[in-house]
Design a protein around this motif. Sequence first.
Motif, PDB file in Angstrom:
ATOM      1  N   GLU A 184       9.838  -4.291  -4.164  1.00 56.58           N
ATOM      2  CA  GLU A 184       8.924  -2.887  -3.523  1.00 56.58           C
ATOM      3  C   GLU A 184       8.660  -3.183  -1.902  1.00 56.58           C
ATOM      4  O   GLU A 184       8.630  -2.534  -1.308  1.00 56.58           O
ATOM      5  CB  GLU A 184       7.665  -2.915  -4.277  1.00 56.58           C
ATOM      6  CG  GLU A 184       8.001  -2.300  -5.709  1.00 56.58           C
ATOM      7  CD  GLU A 184       6.653  -1.802  -6.349  1.00 56.58           C
ATOM      8  OE1 GLU A 184       5.916  -0.938  -5.832  1.00 56.58           O
ATOM      9  OE2 GLU A 184       6.245  -2.669  -7.173  1.00 56.58           O
ATOM     10  N   SER A 232       0.828  -1.203   0.045  1.00 54.86           N
ATOM     11  CA  SER A 232       0.035   0.047   0.119  1.00 54.86           C
ATOM     12  C   SER A 232       0.738   1.142   0.166  1.00 54.86           C
ATOM     13  O   SER A 232       0.583   2.178  -0.721  1.00 54.86           O
ATOM     14  CB  SER A 232      -0.894   0.059   1.173  1.00 54.86           C
ATOM     15  OG  SER A 232      -1.642  -1.086   1.154  1.00 54.86           O
ATOM     16  N   ALA A 233       2.124   1.066   0.754  1.00 48.53           N
ATOM     17  CA  ALA A 233       2.702   2.428   0.939  1.00 48.53           C
ATOM     18  C   ALA A 233       3.669   2.499  -0.496  1.00 48.53           C
ATOM     19  O   ALA A 233       4.063   3.831  -0.838  1.00 48.53           O
ATOM     20  CB  ALA A 233       3.635   2.079   2.224  1.00 48.53           C
ATOM     21  N   ALA A 234       3.773   1.645  -1.216  1.00 43.35           N
ATOM     22  CA  ALA A 234       4.511   1.426  -2.510  1.00 43.35           C
ATOM     23  C   ALA A 234       3.486   2.321  -3.555  1.00 43.35           C
ATOM     24  O   ALA A 234       3.894   2.334  -4.717  1.00 43.35           O
ATOM     25  CB  ALA A 234       5.067   0.295  -2.595  1.00 43.35           C
ATOM     26  N   GLY A 235       2.179   2.482  -3.203  1.00 43.70           N
ATOM     27  CA  GLY A 235       1.150   3.088  -4.169  1.00 43.70           C
ATOM     28  C   GLY A 235       0.326   1.954  -4.685  1.00 43.70           C
ATOM     29  O   GLY A 235      -0.521   2.605  -5.767  1.00 43.70           O
ATOM     30  N   HIS A 236       0.284   0.856  -4.393  1.00 42.06           N
ATOM     31  CA  HIS A 236      -0.616   0.067  -5.118  1.00 42.06           C
ATOM     32  C   HIS A 236      -1.815   0.049  -4.296  1.00 42.06           C
ATOM     33  O   HIS A 236      -2.005   0.087  -3.200  1.00 42.06           O
ATOM     34  CB  HIS A 236      -0.091  -1.513  -4.939  1.00 42.06           C
ATOM     35  CG  HIS A 236       1.408  -1.790  -5.678  1.00 42.06           C
ATOM     36  ND1 HIS A 236       1.393  -1.699  -7.000  1.00 42.06           N
ATOM     37  CD2 HIS A 236       2.490  -1.886  -5.142  1.00 42.06           C
ATOM     38  CE1 HIS A 236       2.569  -1.857  -7.422  1.00 42.06           C
ATOM     39  NE2 HIS A 236       3.487  -1.890  -6.367  1.00 42.06           N
ATOM     40  N   ASP A 237      -3.084  -0.167  -4.959  1.00 43.78           N
ATOM     41  CA  ASP A 237      -4.344  -0.533  -4.663  1.00 43.78           C
ATOM     42  C   ASP A 237      -4.426  -2.083  -3.737  1.00 43.78           C
ATOM     43  O   ASP A 237      -4.488  -3.062  -4.692  1.00 43.78           O
ATOM     44  CB  ASP A 237      -5.374  -0.416  -5.737  1.00 43.78           C
ATOM     45  CG  ASP A 237      -6.780  -0.509  -5.416  1.00 43.78           C
ATOM     46  OD1 ASP A 237      -7.127  -0.794  -4.229  1.00 43.78           O
ATOM     47  OD2 ASP A 237      -7.673  -0.610  -6.310  1.00 43.78           O
ATOM     48  N   LYS A 248      -1.574   1.898   6.212  1.00 42.90           N
ATOM     49  CA  LYS A 248      -0.886   2.538   4.936  1.00 42.90           C
ATOM     50  C   LYS A 248      -1.695   2.686   3.769  1.00 42.90           C
ATOM     51  O   LYS A 248      -1.315   2.828   2.724  1.00 42.90           O
ATOM     52  CB  LYS A 248       0.384   1.800   4.715  1.00 42.90           C
ATOM     53  CG  LYS A 248       1.530   1.367   5.874  1.00 42.90           C
ATOM     54  CD  LYS A 248       2.000   2.794   6.153  1.00 42.90           C
ATOM     55  CE  LYS A 248       3.197   2.639   7.074  1.00 42.90           C
ATOM     56  NZ  LYS A 248       3.597   3.783   7.476  1.00 42.90           N
ATOM     57  N   GLY A 249      -2.972   2.361   3.999  1.00 37.61           N
ATOM     58  CA  GLY A 249      -4.234   2.500   3.072  1.00 37.61           C
ATOM     59  C   GLY A 249      -4.724   1.220   2.282  1.00 37.61           C
ATOM     60  O   GLY A 249      -5.540   1.412   1.317  1.00 37.61           O
TER      61      GLY A 249
END
Length: 245
Positions: free
Chosen positions: A165, A20-25, A44-45
């Motif tokens: 990642e 999540s922190a790496a930008g993935h959904d 983290k999302g």
Amino acid sequence: MRIGILGAGNIGKTLVQRLSAAGHDVKVANSRGPETISPDVLAKGGRAVKAEEAVVDVVITSTPFMSIPKMRPLLASLPDDVTIIDTSNYYPHRGDKIDEIDNGQAESAWVAEHIGRPIAKTWNTIITASFDANDKPAGTPGRIALPVSADRKRDLDVAMALVEESGFDAIDAGKLEESWRQHPGAPCYCTDLNRDELPAALAATDKSRLAKRREIMIAAMDERFGMSINGEVEPAVRIMRALFL
């Protein structure tokens, strides 16, 4: 990338946070329902969902080994371009014995056969405490390396990219039929080797000694940590290195 993680304990929890922190959904599901997933897993999302909502572009199974065949109805009919990554390990003392694996079949090949899908195998050779604490940026000297096995190039490429990642160097460990080189008892298993050390450890694996070494490891970890395979990082890795290297 849309990533679904089935299982929110140990490695699964950290993967939700890192990816999540790496930008993935990232969506995460467990067997008890989304309302039972701890808020810190989602810090983290990541999003907690039902299992059928977590089967997206990439599916990571982070559940007990014996639970994976039960996922066949969920996974077998996915589109061919979906990558499935398994993080589990076979420990006979935790559940039913599997004759095929005890007689030499690679755990990953057994999993692929029983879910009816090709898979990639990684994140299974590091203890939780080390996975939580020892991620490093790419290029860091001594960064821990993790083996990745897969039969399909797409699955290998996706899994290796996600390992990178998540904070570790990814090493191509070959096809699933050779993935016994990353089984419990192997020189690469929970010994926190770097990218210069890992290939030699994979090559040096003696398949005939894996089961015996696994049982010795269980006894040693039980004596030191009370059956917690995920004990303190430094003494746990020392034990593994003494047994396997």
